[in-house]
Write a protein that holds these residues in place. Structure first.
Motif, PDB file in Angstrom:
ATOM      1  N   TYR A   1       0.864  -1.172   0.000  1.00  0.00           N
ATOM      2  CA  TYR A   1       0.000   0.000   0.000  1.00  0.00           C
ATOM      3  C   TYR A   1       0.899   1.220   0.000  1.00  0.00           C
ATOM      4  CZ  TYR A   1      -3.965  -2.996   0.982  1.00  0.00           C
ATOM      5  OH  TYR A   1      -4.939  -3.957   0.889  1.00  0.00           O
ATOM      6  N   LYS A   2       0.468   2.275  -0.669  1.00  0.00           N
ATOM      7  CA  LYS A   2       1.296   3.456  -0.856  1.00  0.00           C
ATOM      8  C   LYS A   2       0.504   4.697  -0.475  1.00  0.00           C
ATOM      9  CE  LYS A   2       4.406   5.116  -4.447  1.00  0.00           C
ATOM     10  NZ  LYS A   2       4.840   4.903  -5.813  1.00  0.00           N
ATOM     11  N   GLY A   3       1.189   5.691   0.103  1.00  0.00           N
ATOM     12  CA  GLY A   3       0.536   6.942   0.456  1.00  0.00           C
ATOM     13  C   GLY A   3       1.544   8.005   0.819  1.00  0.00           C
ATOM     14  N   LEU A   4       1.026   9.170   1.212  1.00  0.00           N
ATOM     15  CA  LEU A   4       1.891  10.260   1.658  1.00  0.00           C
ATOM     16  C   LEU A   4       2.330   9.995   3.088  1.00  0.00           C
ATOM     17  CD1 LEU A   4      -0.107  13.318   0.251  1.00  0.00           C
ATOM     18  CD2 LEU A   4       1.903  12.224  -0.740  1.00  0.00           C
ATOM     19  N   CYS A   5       3.575  10.237   3.360  1.00  0.00           N
ATOM     20  CA  CYS A   5       4.152   9.974   4.675  1.00  0.00           C
ATOM     21  C   CYS A   5       3.580  10.925   5.724  1.00  0.00           C
ATOM     22  CB  CYS A   5       5.668  10.110   4.613  1.00  0.00           C
ATOM     23  SG  CYS A   5       6.472   9.745   6.187  1.00  0.00           S
ATOM     24  N   PRO A   6       3.157  10.397   6.865  1.00  0.00           N
ATOM     25  CA  PRO A   6       2.651  11.253   7.935  1.00  0.00           C
ATOM     26  C   PRO A   6       3.761  11.915   8.753  1.00  0.00           C
ATOM     27  CG  PRO A   6       2.549   8.977   8.619  1.00  0.00           C
ATOM     28  CD  PRO A   6       3.018   8.983   7.190  1.00  0.00           C
ATOM     29  N   PHE A   7       5.009  11.550   8.493  1.00  0.00           N
ATOM     30  CA  PHE A   7       6.122  12.033   9.298  1.00  0.00           C
ATOM     31  C   PHE A   7       6.873  13.203   8.678  1.00  0.00           C
ATOM     32  CE2 PHE A   7       5.683   7.410  10.168  1.00  0.00           C
ATOM     33  CZ  PHE A   7       5.109   7.540  11.419  1.00  0.00           C
TER      34      PHE A   7
END
Length: 118
Positions: free
Chosen positions: A36-42
């Motif tokens: 799964y891929k997404g924008l990093c929350p960090f």
């Protein structure tokens, strides 16, 4: 005394916890092959570099190099301790933690009072 949760209980929680579900509650992630891929929350980013691997039960950001398991993700995103992350996931996935395993930290006053009493 330190908090102590048996390793077998921690392993049971780790096995039951769905990292995709936990991460998905904090980050918008989309299936990309087996991961799964997404924008990093960090860190701030415009193109997705944050990956979740459900087979290995880990996450990794190729931008800021953050990574770990479901416990570390909760610790980092919610600013909680390891024990609190374990308790939260235990509650969510219906795993009971033996009461005697979780010790309440004693304050300096409690330690001093006990020393004086003895």
């Amino acid at each position: 005394m330190k908090n102590h949760i048996p390793e077998s209980v921690i392993e049971d929680i780790r096995n039951r916890a769905d990292i995709v579900e936990v991460v998905g509650a904090h980050v918008v992630i989309k299936k990309n092959g087996q991961n799964y891929k997404g924008l990093c929350p960090f860190h701030a980013e415009k193109t997705p570099s944050f990956m979740v691997n459900p087979a290995k039960r880990i996450y990794h950001c190729f931008g800021c190099h953050a990574g770990g398991n479901v416990f570390k993700f909760l610790m980092e995103t919610e600013s909680i301790s390891f024990v609190d992350a374990v308790k939260k996931l235990a509650y969510r996935y219906h795993v009971s933690i033996p009461e005697a395993s979780v010790k309440i930290p004693r304050s300096a006053e409690d330690i001093e009072r006990e020393t004086l009493f003895n």
